[in-house]
Scaffold this motif. Sequence first.
Motif, PDB file in Angstrom:
ATOM      1  N   LEU A  22       0.913  -1.198  -0.112  1.00 55.86           N
ATOM      2  CA  LEU A  22       0.012   0.112  -0.026  1.00 55.86           C
ATOM      3  C   LEU A  22       0.929   1.202   0.113  1.00 55.86           C
ATOM      4  N   ALA A  23       2.087   1.156   0.809  1.00 56.16           N
ATOM      5  CA  ALA A  23       2.836   2.268   0.899  1.00 56.16           C
ATOM      6  C   ALA A  23       3.551   2.646  -0.639  1.00 56.16           C
ATOM      7  N   VAL A  24       3.636   1.481  -1.328  1.00 58.38           N
ATOM      8  CA  VAL A  24       4.542   1.850  -2.622  1.00 58.38           C
ATOM      9  C   VAL A  24       3.274   2.240  -3.474  1.00 58.38           C
ATOM     10  N   LYS A  25       2.098   1.848  -3.352  1.00 62.37           N
ATOM     11  CA  LYS A  25       1.034   2.483  -4.203  1.00 62.37           C
ATOM     12  C   LYS A  25       0.808   3.914  -4.139  1.00 62.37           C
ATOM     13  N   LEU A  26       0.904   4.101  -2.875  1.00 60.96           N
ATOM     14  CA  LEU A  26       0.829   5.586  -2.434  1.00 60.96           C
ATOM     15  C   LEU A  26       1.958   6.407  -3.133  1.00 60.96           C
ATOM     16  N   ASP A  27       3.328   6.121  -2.834  1.00 63.53           N
ATOM     17  CA  ASP A  27       4.204   6.482  -3.649  1.00 63.53           C
ATOM     18  C   ASP A  27       4.285   6.760  -5.065  1.00 63.53           C
ATOM     19  N   GLU A  28       3.618   5.784  -5.611  1.00 62.03           N
ATOM     20  CA  GLU A  28       3.614   5.844  -7.209  1.00 62.03           C
ATOM     21  C   GLU A  28       2.733   6.673  -7.610  1.00 62.03           C
ATOM     22  N   GLY A  29       1.587   7.170  -6.799  1.00 61.80           N
ATOM     23  CA  GLY A  29       0.884   8.228  -7.115  1.00 61.80           C
ATOM     24  C   GLY A  29       1.174   9.538  -6.425  1.00 61.80           C
ATOM     25  N   ASN A  30       2.475   9.624  -6.118  1.00 62.80           N
ATOM     26  CA  ASN A  30       2.858  10.756  -5.516  1.00 62.80           C
ATOM     27  C   ASN A  30       2.264  11.583  -4.164  1.00 62.80           C
ATOM     28  N   ALA A  31       1.616  10.558  -3.569  1.00 64.48           N
ATOM     29  CA  ALA A  31       0.694  11.006  -2.381  1.00 64.48           C
ATOM     30  C   ALA A  31       1.833  11.512  -1.284  1.00 64.48           C
ATOM     31  N   GLY A  32       1.300  12.492  -0.700  1.00 63.13           N
ATOM     32  CA  GLY A  32       1.887  13.058   0.443  1.00 63.13           C
ATOM     33  C   GLY A  32       2.530  12.245   1.352  1.00 63.13           C
ATOM     34  N   ASP A  33       3.317  12.826   2.626  1.00 66.44           N
ATOM     35  CA  ASP A  33       3.828  11.998   3.566  1.00 66.44           C
ATOM     36  C   ASP A  33       2.903  11.684   4.690  1.00 66.44           C
ATOM     37  N   ASP A  34       2.133  12.551   5.094  1.00 68.86           N
ATOM     38  CA  ASP A  34       1.058  12.463   6.116  1.00 68.86           C
ATOM     39  C   ASP A  34       0.305  11.183   6.079  1.00 68.86           C
ATOM     40  N   ARG A  35       0.447  10.084   6.298  1.00 72.37           N
ATOM     41  CA  ARG A  35      -0.174   9.028   5.921  1.00 72.37           C
ATOM     42  C   ARG A  35      -0.688   7.897   7.057  1.00 72.37           C
ATOM     43  N   MET A  36      -1.630   7.291   6.734  1.00 70.22           N
ATOM     44  CA  MET A  36      -2.326   6.388   7.853  1.00 70.22           C
ATOM     45  C   MET A  36      -2.839   5.119   6.949  1.00 70.22           C
ATOM     46  N   CYS A  37      -2.995   4.180   7.817  1.00 70.01           N
ATOM     47  CA  CYS A  37      -3.448   2.836   7.227  1.00 70.01           C
ATOM     48  C   CYS A  37      -4.418   2.253   8.100  1.00 70.01           C
ATOM     49  N   VAL A  38      -5.578   1.772   7.731  1.00 73.54           N
ATOM     50  CA  VAL A  38      -6.621   1.402   8.694  1.00 73.54           C
ATOM     51  C   VAL A  38      -6.779   0.136   8.273  1.00 73.54           C
ATOM     52  N   LEU A  39      -6.782  -0.734   9.517  1.00 68.86           N
ATOM     53  CA  LEU A  39      -7.015  -2.246   9.752  1.00 68.86           C
ATOM     54  C   LEU A  39      -7.995  -2.491  10.538  1.00 68.86           C
ATOM     55  N   THR A  40      -8.437  -3.655  10.230  1.00 64.56           N
ATOM     56  CA  THR A  40      -9.596  -4.358  11.171  1.00 64.56           C
ATOM     57  C   THR A  40      -8.993  -4.770  12.359  1.00 64.56           C
ATOM     58  N   PRO A  41      -9.688  -4.949  13.578  1.00 69.02           N
ATOM     59  CA  PRO A  41      -8.882  -5.377  14.724  1.00 69.02           C
ATOM     60  C   PRO A  41      -8.168  -6.986  14.299  1.00 69.02           C
ATOM     61  N   ARG A  42      -8.743  -7.746  13.409  1.00 58.50           N
ATOM     62  CA  ARG A  42      -8.049  -9.137  13.605  1.00 58.50           C
ATOM     63  C   ARG A  42      -6.796  -8.713  12.581  1.00 58.50           C
ATOM     64  N   LEU A  43      -6.691  -7.800  11.457  1.00 58.80           N
ATOM     65  CA  LEU A  43      -5.309  -7.499  10.920  1.00 58.80           C
ATOM     66  C   LEU A  43      -4.407  -6.723  11.893  1.00 58.80           C
ATOM     67  N   SER A  44      -4.849  -5.958  12.626  1.00 60.75           N
ATOM     68  CA  SER A  44      -4.074  -5.571  13.769  1.00 60.75           C
ATOM     69  C   SER A  44      -3.181  -6.558  14.389  1.00 60.75           C
ATOM     70  N   SER A  45      -4.136  -7.468  14.893  1.00 63.32           N
ATOM     71  CA  SER A  45      -3.519  -8.622  15.794  1.00 63.32           C
ATOM     72  C   SER A  45      -2.496  -9.369  14.905  1.00 63.32           C
ATOM     73  N   TYR A  46      -2.765  -9.473  13.483  1.00 62.62           N
ATOM     74  CA  TYR A  46      -1.759 -10.157  12.797  1.00 62.62           C
ATOM     75  C   TYR A  46      -0.579  -9.481  12.702  1.00 62.62           C
ATOM     76  N   LEU A  47      -0.607  -8.080  12.659  1.00 62.16           N
ATOM     77  CA  LEU A  47       0.391  -7.256  12.522  1.00 62.16           C
ATOM     78  C   LEU A  47       1.373  -7.246  14.003  1.00 62.16           C
ATOM     79  N   ARG A  48       0.576  -7.157  14.987  1.00 61.01           N
ATOM     80  CA  ARG A  48       1.445  -7.147  16.210  1.00 61.01           C
ATOM     81  C   ARG A  48       1.970  -8.624  16.383  1.00 61.01           C
ATOM     82  N   GLN A  49       1.844  -9.676  15.654  1.00 65.49           N
ATOM     83  CA  GLN A  49       2.326 -10.833  15.822  1.00 65.49           C
ATOM     84  C   GLN A  49       3.153 -11.174  14.566  1.00 65.49           C
TER      85      GLN A  49
END
Length: 141
Positions: A22-49
Amino acid sequence: ASNQVATSVVTKATIYADIEELAVKLDEGNAGDDRMCVLTPRLSSYLRQADINNNTEAGDQRRVTGKIGEYAGMTILKSNNLPTGKFFAMTRNAVNIAIAFLGLKSMEDIKSFSYRVLSEYTYGSKVFSTNAKSIAVKTYT
């Protein structure tokens, strides 16, 4: 170019790579730097693990406190309001809000020497085509 990234199965072994995608896709679109990624609670748990947290003080803190912080230059947020099978990343300015003032009415308060003021507003949000490249969406199974 589309703001969609390839559909895949997301697991604790793949979640960090999916966020990077997702970060690469934003870079390819020349998006700004103040970024956020929104995950479900399950995906947030995956990320912590995820393995990226292994043997690091920051990873240990994430696992103990549940506060995820930042990955791939994006603040990670959790939401129960995401469409099934999707998560996304965006810049903070990608969505515009419109506020329209509809009216104002003042009334004298009969119990005191004051006035009551009533006002009516309407709110709405929209992603304009110029901002579309500032949002990247991941579909998963």
